[in-house]
Design a protein around this motif. Structure first.
Motif, PDB file in Angstrom:
ATOM      1  N   ILE A   1      42.836 -49.286  87.669  1.00  0.00           N
ATOM      2  CA  ILE A   1      43.506 -49.850  86.398  1.00  0.00           C
ATOM      3  C   ILE A   1      42.994 -49.051  85.302  1.00  0.00           C
ATOM      4  O   ILE A   1      41.908 -48.578  84.966  1.00  0.00           O
ATOM      5  CB  ILE A   1      42.657 -51.238  86.055  1.00  0.00           C
ATOM      6  CG1 ILE A   1      43.035 -52.182  87.506  1.00  0.00           C
ATOM      7  CG2 ILE A   1      43.501 -51.898  84.960  1.00  0.00           C
ATOM      8  CD1 ILE A   1      44.362 -52.623  87.756  1.00  0.00           C
ATOM      9  N   ASN A   2      44.094 -48.258  84.535  1.00  0.00           N
ATOM     10  CA  ASN A   2      43.949 -47.505  83.632  1.00  0.00           C
ATOM     11  C   ASN A   2      44.531 -48.179  82.225  1.00  0.00           C
ATOM     12  O   ASN A   2      45.601 -48.846  82.199  1.00  0.00           O
ATOM     13  CB  ASN A   2      44.901 -46.153  83.796  1.00  0.00           C
ATOM     14  CG  ASN A   2      44.583 -45.510  85.113  1.00  0.00           C
ATOM     15  OD1 ASN A   2      43.569 -44.962  85.125  1.00  0.00           O
ATOM     16  ND2 ASN A   2      45.550 -45.656  85.977  1.00  0.00           N
ATOM     17  N   LEU A   3      43.653 -48.356  81.213  1.00  0.00           N
ATOM     18  CA  LEU A   3      43.932 -48.948  79.766  1.00  0.00           C
ATOM     19  C   LEU A   3      43.876 -47.915  78.779  1.00  0.00           C
ATOM     20  O   LEU A   3      42.867 -47.183  78.671  1.00  0.00           O
ATOM     21  CB  LEU A   3      43.016 -50.059  79.762  1.00  0.00           C
ATOM     22  CG  LEU A   3      43.059 -51.243  80.806  1.00  0.00           C
ATOM     23  CD1 LEU A   3      42.021 -52.153  80.730  1.00  0.00           C
ATOM     24  CD2 LEU A   3      44.545 -51.960  80.694  1.00  0.00           C
ATOM     25  N   SER A   4      44.654 -47.902  77.874  1.00  0.00           N
ATOM     26  CA  SER A   4      44.700 -47.456  76.601  1.00  0.00           C
ATOM     27  C   SER A   4      43.749 -47.629  75.649  1.00  0.00           C
ATOM     28  O   SER A   4      43.472 -49.042  75.538  1.00  0.00           O
ATOM     29  CB  SER A   4      45.879 -47.060  75.978  1.00  0.00           C
ATOM     30  OG  SER A   4      45.994 -46.608  74.737  1.00  0.00           O
ATOM     31  N   TYR A   5      42.841 -47.157  74.947  1.00  0.00           N
ATOM     32  CA  TYR A   5      41.972 -47.614  74.210  1.00  0.00           C
ATOM     33  C   TYR A   5      42.635 -48.207  72.872  1.00  0.00           C
ATOM     34  O   TYR A   5      42.139 -48.733  72.113  1.00  0.00           O
ATOM     35  CB  TYR A   5      40.855 -46.666  73.594  1.00  0.00           C
ATOM     36  CG  TYR A   5      41.125 -45.472  72.939  1.00  0.00           C
ATOM     37  CD1 TYR A   5      41.561 -45.347  71.550  1.00  0.00           C
ATOM     38  CD2 TYR A   5      40.871 -44.174  73.538  1.00  0.00           C
ATOM     39  CE1 TYR A   5      42.045 -44.223  70.829  1.00  0.00           C
ATOM     40  CE2 TYR A   5      41.096 -43.110  72.878  1.00  0.00           C
ATOM     41  CZ  TYR A   5      41.917 -43.252  71.604  1.00  0.00           C
ATOM     42  OH  TYR A   5      42.126 -41.816  70.862  1.00  0.00           O
ATOM     43  N   HIS A   6      43.900 -47.813  72.514  1.00  0.00           N
ATOM     44  CA  HIS A   6      45.020 -48.273  71.600  1.00  0.00           C
ATOM     45  C   HIS A   6      45.008 -49.891  71.935  1.00  0.00           C
ATOM     46  O   HIS A   6      45.425 -50.590  70.853  1.00  0.00           O
ATOM     47  CB  HIS A   6      46.082 -47.859  71.544  1.00  0.00           C
ATOM     48  CG  HIS A   6      45.867 -45.952  71.065  1.00  0.00           C
ATOM     49  ND1 HIS A   6      45.937 -45.347  71.857  1.00  0.00           N
ATOM     50  CD2 HIS A   6      45.763 -45.846  69.819  1.00  0.00           C
ATOM     51  CE1 HIS A   6      45.670 -44.186  70.979  1.00  0.00           C
ATOM     52  NE2 HIS A   6      45.666 -44.518  69.973  1.00  0.00           N
ATOM     53  N   CYS A   7      44.814 -50.357  72.895  1.00  0.00           N
ATOM     54  CA  CYS A   7      44.722 -51.898  73.393  1.00  0.00           C
ATOM     55  C   CYS A   7      43.833 -52.510  72.282  1.00  0.00           C
ATOM     56  O   CYS A   7      44.248 -53.835  72.079  1.00  0.00           O
ATOM     57  CB  CYS A   7      44.392 -52.047  74.887  1.00  0.00           C
ATOM     58  SG  CYS A   7      45.797 -51.865  76.074  1.00  0.00           S
ATOM     59  N   MET A   8      42.712 -51.803  71.986  1.00  0.00           N
ATOM     60  CA  MET A   8      41.899 -52.405  70.878  1.00  0.00           C
ATOM     61  C   MET A   8      42.527 -53.035  69.628  1.00  0.00           C
ATOM     62  O   MET A   8      42.108 -53.953  68.932  1.00  0.00           O
ATOM     63  CB  MET A   8      40.926 -51.602  70.476  1.00  0.00           C
ATOM     64  CG  MET A   8      39.736 -51.243  71.570  1.00  0.00           C
ATOM     65  SD  MET A   8      38.498 -52.395  72.069  1.00  0.00           S
ATOM     66  CE  MET A   8      37.826 -52.691  70.320  1.00  0.00           C
ATOM     67  N   LEU A   9      43.879 -52.592  69.341  1.00  0.00           N
ATOM     68  CA  LEU A   9      44.366 -52.908  68.167  1.00  0.00           C
ATOM     69  C   LEU A   9      45.394 -54.069  68.430  1.00  0.00           C
ATOM     70  O   LEU A   9      45.877 -54.874  67.586  1.00  0.00           O
ATOM     71  CB  LEU A   9      45.299 -51.689  67.763  1.00  0.00           C
ATOM     72  CG  LEU A   9      44.595 -50.320  67.360  1.00  0.00           C
ATOM     73  CD1 LEU A   9      45.417 -49.321  67.150  1.00  0.00           C
ATOM     74  CD2 LEU A   9      43.874 -50.592  66.326  1.00  0.00           C
ATOM     75  N   LEU A  10      45.405 -54.749  69.541  1.00  0.00           N
ATOM     76  CA  LEU A  10      46.051 -55.886  69.846  1.00  0.00           C
ATOM     77  C   LEU A  10      45.299 -57.224  69.626  1.00  0.00           C
ATOM     78  O   LEU A  10      44.064 -57.058  69.789  1.00  0.00           O
ATOM     79  CB  LEU A  10      46.525 -55.717  71.661  1.00  0.00           C
ATOM     80  CG  LEU A  10      47.472 -54.841  71.876  1.00  0.00           C
ATOM     81  CD1 LEU A  10      47.715 -54.803  73.399  1.00  0.00           C
ATOM     82  CD2 LEU A  10      48.977 -55.094  71.017  1.00  0.00           C
ATOM     83  N   PRO A  11      45.990 -58.219  69.555  1.00  0.00           N
ATOM     84  CA  PRO A  11      45.038 -59.392  69.445  1.00  0.00           C
ATOM     85  C   PRO A  11      44.479 -59.647  70.940  1.00  0.00           C
ATOM     86  O   PRO A  11      45.131 -59.183  72.040  1.00  0.00           O
ATOM     87  CB  PRO A  11      46.356 -60.591  69.289  1.00  0.00           C
ATOM     88  CG  PRO A  11      47.288 -59.939  68.672  1.00  0.00           C
ATOM     89  CD  PRO A  11      47.389 -58.494  69.312  1.00  0.00           C
ATOM     90  N   GLU A  12      43.402 -60.288  71.166  1.00  0.00           N
ATOM     91  CA  GLU A  12      42.653 -60.398  72.385  1.00  0.00           C
ATOM     92  C   GLU A  12      43.508 -60.853  73.256  1.00  0.00           C
ATOM     93  O   GLU A  12      43.250 -60.486  74.646  1.00  0.00           O
ATOM     94  CB  GLU A  12      41.401 -61.157  72.197  1.00  0.00           C
ATOM     95  CG  GLU A  12      40.592 -60.907  73.197  1.00  0.00           C
ATOM     96  CD  GLU A  12      39.068 -61.500  73.224  1.00  0.00           C
ATOM     97  OE1 GLU A  12      38.283 -61.268  73.939  1.00  0.00           O
ATOM     98  OE2 GLU A  12      38.698 -61.892  71.907  1.00  0.00           O
ATOM     99  N   TYR A  13      44.241 -61.981  73.175  1.00  0.00           N
ATOM    100  CA  TYR A  13      45.047 -62.806  74.260  1.00  0.00           C
ATOM    101  C   TYR A  13      46.149 -61.645  74.745  1.00  0.00           C
ATOM    102  O   TYR A  13      46.634 -61.635  75.953  1.00  0.00           O
ATOM    103  CB  TYR A  13      45.715 -63.982  73.658  1.00  0.00           C
ATOM    104  CG  TYR A  13      46.749 -63.800  72.716  1.00  0.00           C
ATOM    105  CD1 TYR A  13      48.328 -63.604  72.996  1.00  0.00           C
ATOM    106  CD2 TYR A  13      46.553 -63.848  71.461  1.00  0.00           C
ATOM    107  CE1 TYR A  13      49.104 -63.411  72.019  1.00  0.00           C
ATOM    108  CE2 TYR A  13      47.687 -63.693  70.378  1.00  0.00           C
ATOM    109  CZ  TYR A  13      48.861 -63.514  70.621  1.00  0.00           C
ATOM    110  OH  TYR A  13      49.752 -63.389  69.877  1.00  0.00           O
ATOM    111  N   LEU A  14      46.696 -60.707  73.960  1.00  0.00           N
ATOM    112  CA  LEU A  14      47.546 -59.646  74.281  1.00  0.00           C
ATOM    113  C   LEU A  14      46.906 -58.706  75.287  1.00  0.00           C
ATOM    114  O   LEU A  14      47.455 -58.006  76.297  1.00  0.00           O
ATOM    115  CB  LEU A  14      48.495 -59.034  73.458  1.00  0.00           C
ATOM    116  CG  LEU A  14      49.525 -59.940  72.900  1.00  0.00           C
ATOM    117  CD1 LEU A  14      50.304 -59.257  71.712  1.00  0.00           C
ATOM    118  CD2 LEU A  14      50.486 -60.470  73.826  1.00  0.00           C
TER     119      LEU A  14
END
Length: 232
Positions: A172-185
């Motif tokens: 599973i590869n995740l971008s650290y830009h996901c940190m800028l999303l609401p937690e449920y997203l």
């Protein structure tokens, strides 16, 4: 190679055998200068000085999502940002504690200059990566356990084009830009990739599975996710 200009910020130099002349393009957080072989660094630096009026305009045309100053309100799902000026020093410092990312800047910092913004953004991105590495593997593990998925590894990257991906080896590869999303997203992005451990496409069975694990909101949350940009 990167030239750090006090007015323009980082300028990445790229030698291209096909290039006939010097070309400067704006990227996400920097300018990229492409030049042909045989051109000296001193000539490149002279050209940058001559082109500065046009390069300033190139930077100004960029849509600014954030101008980081002590007045900026900026939050991720795990920390809020606090920018302030410290005692006389020429250095920048950061500290992440108790949900607050504190960035200390030199006195009389000119926040509207590209170089300062690049420095502050670099510190924030360092914190984003750190928090993503700390939090995302736990989230993947918890969601996989809850919904009966198996995976191999969790890897954090800096992708600006994809929130996440899943390899054929179930990495599973995740971008650290996901940190800028609401937690449920963030959770939804992870569930999306976990579903790919069983369905490696976006066919009907994939969407049925994603709908099942997301409480019947697969299409709704996918549409909402598209309103966020992967970069910032």
């Amino acid at each position: 190679m990167v030239i750090k200009d006090k007015d323009l910020g980082d300028i990445k130099l790229v030698k291209n055998a096909q290039a006939r002349r010097i070309i400067v393009r704006r990227k996400d957080d920097y300018l990229q200068l492409t030049y042909p072989p045989g051109v000296s660094i001193s000539y490149i630096e002279k050209t940058i000085e001559e082109m500065k009026p046009r390069l300033f305009k190139l930077l100004e045309n960029k849509k600014k999502q954030y101008l980081f100053t002590p007045q900026t309100e900026f939050k991720t799902f795990s920390f809020a940002l606090k920018i302030f000026e410290s005692a006389p020093t020429s250095n920048y410092y950061l500290k992440l504690r108790d949900g607050i990312l504190s960035i200390s800047c030199p006195p009389d910092t000119e926040y509207d200059t590209p170089a300062v913004q690049t420095t502050i953004r670099g510190l924030i991105e360092k914190a984003l990566r750190y928090e993503a590495k700390r939090l995302f593997p736990q989230k993947v593990e918890a969601l996989a356990h809850r919904h009966g998925f198996t995976f191999s590894n969790v890897k954090i990257n800096q992708s600006r084009t994809r929130w996440g991906s899943c390899s054929s080896k179930k990495d599973i590869n995740l971008s650290y830009h996901c940190m800028l999303l609401p937690e449920y997203l963030v959770d939804f992005v992870i569930l999306h990739e976990l579903c790919h451990t069983k369905e490696m496409n976006h066919g009907e069975r994939f969407w049925l599975l994603l709908d099942k694990v997301s409480g019947g909101k697969a299409k709704e949350l996918t549409k909402e996710l598209k309103t966020f940009k992967t970069g910032w």
